[in-house]
Scaffold this motif. Structure first.
Motif, PDB file in Angstrom:
ATOM      1  N   UNK A  11      -6.493  -7.107   5.659  1.00 30.59           N
ATOM      2  CA  UNK A  11      -5.622  -6.465   4.681  1.00 30.59           C
ATOM      3  C   UNK A  11      -6.089  -5.029   4.417  1.00 30.59           C
ATOM      4  N   UNK A  12      -7.415  -4.773   4.558  1.00 31.40           N
ATOM      5  CA  UNK A  12      -7.956  -3.459   4.230  1.00 31.40           C
ATOM      6  C   UNK A  12      -7.500  -2.371   5.199  1.00 31.40           C
ATOM      7  N   UNK A  13      -7.700  -2.520   6.540  1.00 26.93           N
ATOM      8  CA  UNK A  13      -7.170  -1.476   7.420  1.00 26.93           C
ATOM      9  C   UNK A  13      -5.656  -1.345   7.330  1.00 26.93           C
ATOM     10  N   UNK A  14      -4.949  -2.466   7.108  1.00 20.93           N
ATOM     11  CA  UNK A  14      -3.493  -2.379   6.934  1.00 20.93           C
ATOM     12  C   UNK A  14      -3.147  -1.509   5.733  1.00 20.93           C
ATOM     13  N   UNK A  15      -3.912  -1.664   4.670  1.00 22.99           N
ATOM     14  CA  UNK A  15      -3.682  -0.884   3.442  1.00 22.99           C
ATOM     15  C   UNK A  15      -3.879   0.609   3.705  1.00 22.99           C
ATOM     16  N   UNK A  16      -4.971   0.970   4.381  1.00 23.11           N
ATOM     17  CA  UNK A  16      -5.271   2.385   4.587  1.00 23.11           C
ATOM     18  C   UNK A  16      -4.385   3.004   5.655  1.00 23.11           C
ATOM     19  N   UNK A  17      -3.992   2.230   6.656  1.00 22.52           N
ATOM     20  CA  UNK A  17      -3.031   2.739   7.635  1.00 22.52           C
ATOM     21  C   UNK A  17      -1.705   3.052   6.947  1.00 22.52           C
ATOM     22  N   UNK A  18      -1.299   2.179   6.024  1.00 26.66           N
ATOM     23  CA  UNK A  18      -0.065   2.420   5.276  1.00 26.66           C
ATOM     24  C   UNK A  18      -0.182   3.656   4.401  1.00 26.66           C
ATOM     25  N   UNK A  19      -1.331   3.804   3.743  1.00 25.94           N
ATOM     26  CA  UNK A  19      -1.549   4.984   2.899  1.00 25.94           C
ATOM     27  C   UNK A  19      -1.533   6.250   3.743  1.00 25.94           C
ATOM     28  N   UNK A  20      -2.221   6.199   4.901  1.00 21.12           N
ATOM     29  CA  UNK A  20      -2.211   7.352   5.794  1.00 21.12           C
ATOM     30  C   UNK A  20      -0.815   7.648   6.319  1.00 21.12           C
ATOM     31  N   UNK A  21      -0.056   6.588   6.617  1.00 18.21           N
ATOM     32  CA  UNK A  21       1.317   6.765   7.075  1.00 18.21           C
ATOM     33  C   UNK A  21       2.143   7.485   6.010  1.00 18.21           C
ATOM     34  N   UNK A  22       1.900   7.150   4.746  1.00 15.56           N
ATOM     35  CA  UNK A  22       2.597   7.822   3.664  1.00 15.56           C
ATOM     36  C   UNK A  22       2.335   9.317   3.667  1.00 15.56           C
ATOM     37  N   UNK A  23       1.082   9.693   3.924  1.00 15.76           N
ATOM     38  CA  UNK A  23       0.749  11.122   3.971  1.00 15.76           C
ATOM     39  C   UNK A  23       1.307  11.788   5.229  1.00 15.76           C
ATOM     40  N   UNK A  24       1.490  11.027   6.316  1.00 19.08           N
ATOM     41  CA  UNK A  24       2.168  11.580   7.495  1.00 19.08           C
ATOM     42  C   UNK A  24       3.609  11.933   7.133  1.00 19.08           C
ATOM     43  N   UNK A  78      -8.603  11.363   5.285  1.00 19.15           N
ATOM     44  CA  UNK A  78      -9.483  10.452   4.546  1.00 19.15           C
ATOM     45  C   UNK A  78      -8.975   9.020   4.642  1.00 19.15           C
ATOM     46  N   UNK A  79      -7.670   8.832   4.498  1.00 15.95           N
ATOM     47  CA  UNK A  79      -7.113   7.478   4.506  1.00 15.95           C
ATOM     48  C   UNK A  79      -6.888   6.943   5.917  1.00 15.95           C
ATOM     49  N   UNK A  80      -6.255   7.743   6.777  1.00 22.15           N
ATOM     50  CA  UNK A  80      -5.862   7.243   8.092  1.00 22.15           C
ATOM     51  C   UNK A  80      -7.046   7.137   9.042  1.00 22.15           C
ATOM     52  N   UNK A  81      -8.048   7.989   8.860  1.00 26.50           N
ATOM     53  CA  UNK A  81      -9.225   7.945   9.733  1.00 26.50           C
ATOM     54  C   UNK A  81     -10.347   7.148   9.086  1.00 26.50           C
ATOM     55  N   UNK A  82     -10.877   7.645   7.984  1.00 24.45           N
ATOM     56  CA  UNK A  82     -12.049   7.002   7.392  1.00 24.45           C
ATOM     57  C   UNK A  82     -11.710   5.654   6.758  1.00 24.45           C
ATOM     58  N   UNK A  83     -10.556   5.571   6.095  1.00 25.82           N
ATOM     59  CA  UNK A  83     -10.167   4.292   5.503  1.00 25.82           C
ATOM     60  C   UNK A  83      -9.874   3.237   6.548  1.00 25.82           C
ATOM     61  N   UNK A  84      -9.038   3.590   7.530  1.00 27.83           N
ATOM     62  CA  UNK A  84      -8.672   2.612   8.564  1.00 27.83           C
ATOM     63  C   UNK A  84      -9.877   2.208   9.404  1.00 27.83           C
ATOM     64  N   UNK A  85     -10.714   3.179   9.793  1.00 28.53           N
ATOM     65  CA  UNK A  85     -11.896   2.862  10.600  1.00 28.53           C
ATOM     66  C   UNK A  85     -12.869   1.989   9.815  1.00 28.53           C
ATOM     67  N   UNK A 106       0.824  -1.207   0.000  1.00 28.31           N
ATOM     68  CA  UNK A 106       0.000   0.000   0.000  1.00 28.31           C
ATOM     69  C   UNK A 106       0.859   1.259   0.000  1.00 28.31           C
ATOM     70  N   UNK A 107       1.919   1.253   0.799  1.00 30.77           N
ATOM     71  CA  UNK A 107       2.786   2.432   0.869  1.00 30.77           C
ATOM     72  C   UNK A 107       3.383   2.735  -0.500  1.00 30.77           C
ATOM     73  N   UNK A 108       3.870   1.698  -1.161  1.00 34.45           N
ATOM     74  CA  UNK A 108       4.498   1.919  -2.464  1.00 34.45           C
ATOM     75  C   UNK A 108       3.484   2.335  -3.519  1.00 34.45           C
ATOM     76  N   UNK A 109       2.270   1.804  -3.430  1.00 31.63           N
ATOM     77  CA  UNK A 109       1.234   2.215  -4.374  1.00 31.63           C
ATOM     78  C   UNK A 109       0.881   3.685  -4.204  1.00 31.63           C
ATOM     79  N   UNK A 110       0.756   4.116  -2.953  1.00 27.04           N
ATOM     80  CA  UNK A 110       0.231   5.457  -2.692  1.00 27.04           C
ATOM     81  C   UNK A 110       1.303   6.526  -2.535  1.00 27.04           C
ATOM     82  N   UNK A 111       2.565   6.127  -2.405  1.00 27.26           N
ATOM     83  CA  UNK A 111       3.618   7.090  -2.090  1.00 27.26           C
ATOM     84  C   UNK A 111       3.786   8.149  -3.174  1.00 27.26           C
TER      85      UNK A 111
END
Length: 491
Positions: free
Chosen positions: A185-198, A342-349, A66-71
């Motif tokens: 896999x889904x919350x892991x994906x969005x947490x990674x995407x949100x981490x990228x934006x952090x 959007x990713x770290x809150x709504x996606x992960x939740x 997810x990180x590499x996709x969204x980075x």
């Protein structure tokens, strides 16, 4: 094809040998066939610390995917300006990782069934390390495209084996079952995407304005660091899937890992001279079997969930920074913070909620509701058009609703459909084929969205809304739900 019951080959690193591991007290289970292995694991799943570590490592691989996709999502605007790209070349930079993912998935699905989960799992992180560094140092667009392609191959190889581990190191029903673990896999994906934006936000605030051109390079290159960490940790804890070993006729190896990694009190009982049936796996003809009468309906609905959810996701969620910057006319800081929330809150939740309720409602019902919510969200964006004043918050809220519905509904359960609809011998092929088809449509959306958004502005949302609407119709009409189904027992 038969395989005699000879002593198992040397297990991979991190796998205990023999049967000297301390096992829990209780009734000793006896293994005489691959069916026994499946039956015991269906009931007990992952009980040992090492087994749970494998689940975390599999999710760690998905985190890297997810990180590499969204980075590159935020940096695509800066890349377009730095390299002077038109709409098509911007889409090609975006889509190159998907092209690699198609190649990696179709070969990875076959290879993971043929050579096992462990070997492929250990190999794919190399792609992430090399590709992340190459992307960060790319001097022009074609070098960037090449290394994004390599990164995609790594993702394509990793997803089938990660999903197989999540399913095969979990029990069939109850808390922590296969449906929940696969949906994780889904919350892991969005947490990674949100981490990228952090990472983007921290670099944005710390770097001087005149160095913001390097921002996307730092974010992409940073992906090599956790990839190396995951690779090193994998070497210590990973082991082969007992179900795959049993299907290959290696019951002794399966029993050893059930004792050492699952903490199960199991005993191998094979009469002298007996032969263990080896199931055929890892063949290209396995793709044809996906469309046999037994699996055809499952394959069709799995493809529908994947294709229709991914088309909208890549256009909307993956393109969130482009939408907020170009279509909503917002600044860089608003774009970063909005994408992060959007990713770290709504996606992960949304992803965590999907894991929590899948046992109660099943994958099919949750997926249907998710598609309906996405249709409403995209339709509202189309009606709002270019937002002004308070409508900016409405538009961003609809993006958040779309991601929330995706994370808990079709985005999570597309892996349930692809992973849990097939037995162990076909699981990698099923996931790989589904992933390759999904990524082909991702290429279409990533190439087409920058062009269509330039030509149609916010009217492009009317076209995007067709995807979740078709997904809802497909799930409503095809009554297959993989939740709690023992497909290995069928086999």
């Amino acid at each position: 094809m038969n395989a005699s019951s000879t002593p198992a080959a040397t297990p991979p690193a991190g796998t205990a040998t023999g049967t000297s591991s301390t096992a829990p007290t209780g009734v000793r289970e006896v293994v005489r066939s691959a069916a026994d292995v499946n039956r015991i694991l269906a009931v007990h799943g992952s009980r040992g610390t090492k087994s749970k570590a494998i689940i975390l490592l599999a999710l760690g691989g998905i985190f890297m995917d997810a990180y590499d996709f969204s980075s590159l999502a935020f940096g695509i605007t800066a890349i377009r300006e730095q390299f002077g790209l038109n709409g098509f070349m911007t889409g090609l930079v975006n889509a190159s990782i998907m092209v690699g993912a198609v190649v990696g998935a179709i070969f990875g699905g076959v290879l993971v069934d043929r050579f096992g989960r462990y070997k492929l799992f250990m190999a794919d992180m190399v792609f992430f390390v090399v590709a992340a560094i190459g992307c960060a140092l790319a001097p022009e667009e074609w070098s960037l495209i090449f290394f994004r392609f390599l990164m995609g191959i790594g993702v394509g190889l990793d997803l089938p084996v990660a999903m197989a581990f999540l399913a095969e190191f979990s029990k069939l029903r109850g808390s922590g079952n296969r449906s929940q673990r696969v949906n994780a896999w889904s919350p892991a994906w969005y947490i990674a995407t949100g981490f990228g934006y952090v990472v983007v936000l921290v670099c944005f605030l710390l770097l001087p304005i005149d160095q913001h051109d390097y921002l996307w390079r730092i974010v992409v290159g940073f992906g090599a660091v956790p990839a190396i960490v995951v690779l090193l940790v994998r070497r210590k804890y990973m082991a082969e899937s007992p179900q795959w070993l049993a299907d290959q006729g290696d019951l002794r190896g399966a029993v050893d890992i059930m004792r050492s990694h699952h903490g199960l009190d199991v005993e191998l009982d094979l009469p002298a001279g007996s032969r263990v049936q080896k199931k055929e796996s890892g063949k290209w003809k396995g793709i044809a079997e996906l469309f046999s009468p037994k699996y055809r309906i499952r394959t069709i609905v799995a493809l529908c969930v994947s294709v229709f959810s991914t088309f909208g996701y890549n256009a909307v969620a993956y393109g969130t920074p482009l939408i907020i910057t170009t279509l909503f006319h917002q600044g860089a800081l608003t774009t970063i913070v909005s994408s992060l929330v959007i990713n770290l809150v709504f996606g992960a939740v949304g992803g965590i909620l999907g894991v929590a309720i899948v046992n109660r409602f099943g994958a099919r019902r949750i997926t249907l509701v998710g598609f309906v919510l996405q249709t409403i969200a995209i339709g509202t964006l189309a009606l709002v058009g270019v937002p002004a004043n308070a409508l900016v918050f409405v538009a961003i809220a609809m993006l958040a609703l779309f991601v929330f519905a995706q994370a808990g509904g079709p985005g999570a359960n597309l892996m349930s459909y692809a992973t849990l609809s097939y037995p162990t011998r076909l699981r990698g092929v099923g996931i790989g084929f589904n992933e390759s088809a999904k990524r082909l449509f991702s290429i279409v959306s990533l190439l087409g969205f920058p062009i269509l958004s330039t030509a149609m502005s916010t009217n492009v949302f009317w076209l995007i809304a067709i995807a979740p609407l078709c997904g809802a119709l497909a799930v409503a009409l095809i009554p297959w739900d993989p939740t709690g189904k023992d497909v290995d027992a069928e086999d």
